[in-house]
Design a protein around this motif. Structure first.
Motif, PDB file in Angstrom:
ATOM      1  N   ARG A   1       0.811  -1.262  -0.052  1.00 48.41           N
ATOM      2  CA  ARG A   1      -0.101   0.063  -0.099  1.00 48.41           C
ATOM      3  C   ARG A   1       0.852   1.255  -0.062  1.00 48.41           C
ATOM      4  O   ARG A   1       0.580   2.337  -0.489  1.00 48.41           O
ATOM      5  N   TYR A   2       1.951   1.134   0.656  1.00 49.61           N
ATOM      6  CA  TYR A   2       2.976   2.448   0.625  1.00 49.61           C
ATOM      7  C   TYR A   2       4.101   2.600  -0.395  1.00 49.61           C
ATOM      8  O   TYR A   2       4.858   3.147  -0.350  1.00 49.61           O
ATOM      9  N   MET A   3       3.723   1.535  -1.721  1.00 50.53           N
ATOM     10  CA  MET A   3       4.611   1.806  -2.607  1.00 50.53           C
ATOM     11  C   MET A   3       4.927   3.006  -3.159  1.00 50.53           C
ATOM     12  O   MET A   3       5.842   3.336  -3.364  1.00 50.53           O
ATOM     13  N   PRO A   4       3.766   3.692  -3.386  1.00 52.07           N
ATOM     14  CA  PRO A   4       4.116   5.239  -3.887  1.00 52.07           C
ATOM     15  C   PRO A   4       5.124   5.997  -3.072  1.00 52.07           C
ATOM     16  O   PRO A   4       6.104   6.681  -3.873  1.00 52.07           O
ATOM     17  N   ASP A   5       5.100   5.941  -1.698  1.00 53.80           N
ATOM     18  CA  ASP A   5       6.014   6.755  -0.781  1.00 53.80           C
ATOM     19  C   ASP A   5       7.376   6.192  -1.016  1.00 53.80           C
ATOM     20  O   ASP A   5       8.408   7.040  -0.990  1.00 53.80           O
ATOM     21  N   LEU A   6       7.167   4.899  -1.080  1.00 56.91           N
ATOM     22  CA  LEU A   6       8.722   4.182  -1.272  1.00 56.91           C
ATOM     23  C   LEU A   6       9.373   4.467  -2.607  1.00 56.91           C
ATOM     24  O   LEU A   6      10.557   4.738  -2.829  1.00 56.91           O
ATOM     25  N   VAL A   7       8.749   4.463  -3.729  1.00 57.12           N
ATOM     26  CA  VAL A   7       9.215   4.964  -5.110  1.00 57.12           C
ATOM     27  C   VAL A   7       9.789   6.439  -5.045  1.00 57.12           C
ATOM     28  O   VAL A   7      10.798   6.654  -5.286  1.00 57.12           O
ATOM     29  N   GLU A   8       8.837   7.370  -4.300  1.00 54.88           N
ATOM     30  CA  GLU A   8       9.283   8.677  -4.230  1.00 54.88           C
ATOM     31  C   GLU A   8      10.498   8.703  -3.461  1.00 54.88           C
ATOM     32  O   GLU A   8      11.501   9.558  -3.831  1.00 54.88           O
ATOM     33  N   ALA A   9      10.665   8.135  -2.459  1.00 59.42           N
ATOM     34  CA  ALA A   9      12.022   7.964  -1.558  1.00 59.42           C
ATOM     35  C   ALA A   9      13.190   7.617  -2.349  1.00 59.42           C
ATOM     36  O   ALA A   9      14.238   8.136  -2.178  1.00 59.42           O
ATOM     37  N   VAL A  10      12.904   6.356  -3.030  1.00 58.47           N
ATOM     38  CA  VAL A  10      14.087   5.715  -3.758  1.00 58.47           C
ATOM     39  C   VAL A  10      14.473   6.814  -5.004  1.00 58.47           C
ATOM     40  O   VAL A  10      15.641   6.986  -5.004  1.00 58.47           O
ATOM     41  N   SER A  11      13.544   7.527  -5.612  1.00 58.16           N
ATOM     42  CA  SER A  11      13.980   8.544  -6.482  1.00 58.16           C
ATOM     43  C   SER A  11      14.511   9.567  -5.880  1.00 58.16           C
ATOM     44  O   SER A  11      15.613  10.188  -6.665  1.00 58.16           O
ATOM     45  N   ARG A  12      14.271   9.972  -4.959  1.00 61.61           N
ATOM     46  CA  ARG A  12      14.960  11.350  -4.245  1.00 61.61           C
ATOM     47  C   ARG A  12      16.339  10.869  -4.054  1.00 61.61           C
ATOM     48  O   ARG A  12      17.198  11.734  -4.304  1.00 61.61           O
ATOM     49  N   GLY A  13      16.434   9.551  -3.699  1.00 61.86           N
ATOM     50  CA  GLY A  13      17.994   9.201  -3.365  1.00 61.86           C
ATOM     51  C   GLY A  13      18.914   9.146  -4.697  1.00 61.86           C
ATOM     52  O   GLY A  13      19.868   9.506  -4.802  1.00 61.86           O
ATOM     53  N   VAL A  14      18.150   8.535  -5.601  1.00 59.21           N
ATOM     54  CA  VAL A  14      18.702   8.460  -7.068  1.00 59.21           C
ATOM     55  C   VAL A  14      19.247   9.923  -7.407  1.00 59.21           C
ATOM     56  O   VAL A  14      20.417  10.049  -7.932  1.00 59.21           O
ATOM     57  N   LEU A  15      18.080  10.932  -7.495  1.00 54.66           N
ATOM     58  CA  LEU A  15      18.385  12.218  -7.900  1.00 54.66           C
ATOM     59  C   LEU A  15      19.700  12.739  -7.195  1.00 54.66           C
ATOM     60  O   LEU A  15      20.464  13.525  -7.782  1.00 54.66           O
ATOM     61  N   ALA A  16      19.536  12.484  -5.707  1.00 51.77           N
ATOM     62  CA  ALA A  16      20.692  13.103  -4.865  1.00 51.77           C
ATOM     63  C   ALA A  16      21.841  12.653  -5.201  1.00 51.77           C
ATOM     64  O   ALA A  16      22.935  13.341  -5.148  1.00 51.77           O
ATOM     65  N   ALA A  17      22.062  11.302  -5.941  1.00 55.05           N
ATOM     66  CA  ALA A  17      23.221  10.812  -6.025  1.00 55.05           C
ATOM     67  C   ALA A  17      23.691  11.152  -7.553  1.00 55.05           C
ATOM     68  O   ALA A  17      24.688  10.719  -8.086  1.00 55.05           O
ATOM     69  N   GLY A  18      22.814  11.728  -8.519  1.00 50.20           N
ATOM     70  CA  GLY A  18      23.359  12.253  -9.724  1.00 50.20           C
ATOM     71  C   GLY A  18      22.729  11.511 -10.784  1.00 50.20           C
ATOM     72  O   GLY A  18      23.415  11.473 -11.855  1.00 50.20           O
TER      73      GLY A  18
ATOM     74  N   ASP B   1      11.841   5.142   9.142  1.00 48.66           N
ATOM     75  CA  ASP B   1      13.188   4.845   8.787  1.00 48.66           C
ATOM     76  C   ASP B   1      12.907   3.845   7.542  1.00 48.66           C
ATOM     77  O   ASP B   1      13.747   3.715   6.702  1.00 48.66           O
ATOM     78  N   ARG B   2      11.721   3.348   7.419  1.00 52.07           N
ATOM     79  CA  ARG B   2      11.762   2.637   5.875  1.00 52.07           C
ATOM     80  C   ARG B   2      11.765   3.691   4.635  1.00 52.07           C
ATOM     81  O   ARG B   2      12.408   3.153   3.822  1.00 52.07           O
ATOM     82  N   LEU B   3      11.395   4.827   4.742  1.00 50.92           N
ATOM     83  CA  LEU B   3      11.430   5.885   3.796  1.00 50.92           C
ATOM     84  C   LEU B   3      13.113   6.151   3.663  1.00 50.92           C
ATOM     85  O   LEU B   3      13.671   6.451   2.609  1.00 50.92           O
ATOM     86  N   VAL B   4      13.635   6.306   4.937  1.00 51.37           N
ATOM     87  CA  VAL B   4      15.116   6.654   4.846  1.00 51.37           C
ATOM     88  C   VAL B   4      15.807   5.422   4.000  1.00 51.37           C
ATOM     89  O   VAL B   4      16.583   5.740   3.379  1.00 51.37           O
ATOM     90  N   ALA B   5      15.562   4.217   4.557  1.00 50.64           N
ATOM     91  CA  ALA B   5      16.166   3.056   3.880  1.00 50.64           C
ATOM     92  C   ALA B   5      15.711   3.087   2.374  1.00 50.64           C
ATOM     93  O   ALA B   5      16.779   2.587   1.595  1.00 50.64           O
TER      94      ALA B   5
END
Ligand code: FES
Length: 564
Positions: free
Chosen positions: A56-73, A227-231
């Motif tokens: 159910r929280y997949m959209p939040d996880l996708v957003e957080a992963v995307s944030r990490g990917v963007l932050a890393a270039g 912490d799940r979003l941080v992960a």
């Protein structure tokens, strides 16, 4: 220079420059600048579905992963694949795990990406993603959705789905009424996330981390914890680093890391399903752990994690108690420490880091285990020449050495028609036998947890020896022999069992035997014919190509040897 990012795997029109121009033109229609299109790409295999509560929280996880990917270039590109919600699939989710694995492998390979984040959680999704990633062999990292929190009922903590089964057994035995079971229905699964106990999803999350395919310390973080979003954000960053290191699943999933995973499976008292899934994942890379080795690992590895269905706690307790880091430290003397994870770090290096705090009531010290023997044991014998699995940690020790009369059900329909028949000739010391529920016959549903016949349940019988070629939910418990191979439908000896035959179970000898003369068994099997395959579609493909449980129920054309 090799192609990367959006130029990976250009569509073939016979003109490479035109293909590049056309792809970028269409990519621009997604509002992406030329600068973004020049970056490396991290694909994000996402699995949201209106039929998958665990995601159910997949959209939040996708957003957080995307944030990490963007932050890393790099440029994140989420893409959907098949999603499998365990309880919403008929005849069984197991039938569709290979479909999801094929979808995952092909979409990783066909689309332009330099690394991929796999987000799954519910039982079949993580094994399907790891199978697909192992075959695609692009740098890949697994993120799990995380477990549910528990609910409450009359002061008791409830978690899907060990407590679902406990309450349903009470309802069948008449000790709670319809109103109460309806109330409990709304208190078992109360948040997003995967089942709250050490069921299949939690077991596979622990296994993914042990293999090295997910970031350390992420397996048990609850789905709704910040912490799940941080992960997720950290996973996105790690995926970008993978593009540089080019560490691929084949570097991570090795004979040694698979052995470590089997150790952890034993130590967490994990799901029997994980035996099938690990065989399928490792089978993609030509790695095989024979049952003899499986039993050595089991005999040497104690159960250390005190969670349901084997013990008392829930996944939120495991996380709070120290999680996988604490468990792996207890197991350290038994583990191969030179395996590497997605960060390129050895397990030994990881375990040198100081540990925060451990609750020994949940993650027991090595010398004070929940049980000295591992949770699962492989059986052989004339009923299971190619093996069977027994979860001794969730069974009744008094039944470990037993012999009883067979009460046979020839299939799932026969079982549901007769199990509660008041005239059924069944006694507490009988052995309930279910035939034709294996991969070939029925897609191997979780029907191995045969219900105790109602008349015996009402008389207070809580466990009986039950045997089948089916699977059982990782959240279930009882003295249950599963995954008998070869299955009845392909002419395995299980098909020869008749009502009244004697069956002997010996956990000490790791044997399950039909006490019938070999000549008579052969005579009974002589006329056996497998059921006809469906004429069309995926089910036809499934029936024609599915392998038996010891090979992970993978398709024969997807295992190693069928390299891309
Ligand atoms: Fe999804 Fe149990 S139903 S993990």
């Amino acid at each position: 220079m090799t192609d990367h990012g959006m130029d990976n795997g250009l569509t073939n029109y016979g003109d490479k420059d035109f293909a590049r121009f056309l792809r970028r033109s269409f990519a621009r229609s997604m509002g992406l600048s030329r600068a973004m299109l020049a970056k490396p790409i991290v694909g994000i295999a996402m699995t949201p579905s209106g039929f998958n509560n665990c995601h159910r929280y997949m959209p939040d996880l996708v957003e957080a992963v995307s944030r990490g990917v963007l932050a890393a270039g790099a440029l994140p590109r989420p893409f959907p694949t098949v999603s499998l919600g365990e309880v919403f699939l008929n005849p069984t989710s197991m039938m569709y795990r290979n479909l999801m694995a094929m979808d995952t492998e092909e979409m990783i390979s066909a689309q332009p990406m330099d690394a991929v984040v796999l987000i799954g959680g519910c039982d079949k999704t993580v094994p399907a993603q790891l199978m697909g990633a192992a075959s695609a062999n692009l740098p890949a990292i697994q993120l799990v959705t995380g477990p549910m929190m528990t609910g409450r009922h009359k002061g008791q903590r409830l978690g899907a789905c060990t407590d679902c089964r406990g309450f349903w057994a009470k309802y069948r035995a008449g000790s709670i009424d319809k109103d109460e079971i309806n109330t409990v229905e709304g208190r078992l699964s109360v948040t997003a996330g995967t089942c709250a106990v050490m069921g299949t999803a939690s077991t596979m999350a622990c296994i993914a981390e042990t293999l090295g395919m997910s970031l350390p310390g992420t397996a048990a973080i609850p789905a709704v914890h910040a912490d799940r979003l941080v992960a997720a954000e950290e996973t996105g960053k790690a995926a970008v680093r993978l593009i540089g290191t080019k560490i691929s699943p084949r570097d991570i999933i090795t004979q040694k890391s698979v052995e470590n995973a089997f150790r952890v499976l034993q130590a967490v008292g994990g799901s029997t399903n994980a035996v099938v899934h690990l065989a399928a994942i490792s089978g993609r890379l030509g790695i095989k752990i024979p049952f003899s080795r499986f039993n050595e690992l089991s005999d040497e590895t104690p159960v250390l994690v005190d969670l349901k269905p084997v013990g008392e706690g829930y996944m939120e307790d495991f996380h709070a108690a120290g999680g996988m880091g604490a468990l792996l430290r207890e197991l350290k003397p038994l583990l191969h420490l030179d395996t590497i994870d997605v960060e390129g770090r050895t397990l030994g290096e990881r375990l040198e880091e100081p540990l925060d705090w451990v609750n020994p009531a949940v993650i027991r010290p090595f010398n004070d285990p929940v049980s000295r023997d591992g949770g699962l044991v492989a059986l052989t014998g004339n009923l299971a020449p190619d093996g069977a699995i027994f979860k001794r940690a969730a069974a009744t020790p008094a039944l470990f050495e037993s012999e009883g009369r067979a009460v046979v059900f020839t299939g799932l329909e026969d079982l549901s028609n007769r199990i509660d028949d008041p005239d059924l000739d069944v006694r507490p010391d009988d052995v309930l036998v279910l035939q034709n529920a294996g991969p070939h016959a029925a897609g191997m549903p979780e029907a191995g947890y045969l219900p105790i016949p109602k008349k015996l349940a009402k008389a207070g019988v809580k466990d009986m020896v039950r045997i089948s070629d089916a699977r059982m939910s990782g959240t279930a418990f009882g003295s249950i022999v599963l995954h008998i191979a070869p299955e009845a439908a392909v002419g395995g000896p299980l098909a020869a069992v008749r009502n009244g035959d004697r069956i002997r179970l010996s956990i000490t000898k790791k044997q399950i035997n039909l006490l019938v003369d070999d000549t008579e068994i052969r005579r009974r099997l002589a006329d056996h014919r497998p059921p006809p395959a469906p004429a069309r579609g995926y089910k036809s493909l499934y029936r024609r190509t599915v392998l038996q449980a010891p090979e992970g129920c993978d398709f024969d054309f997807l295992t190693q040897g069928a390299d891309r």
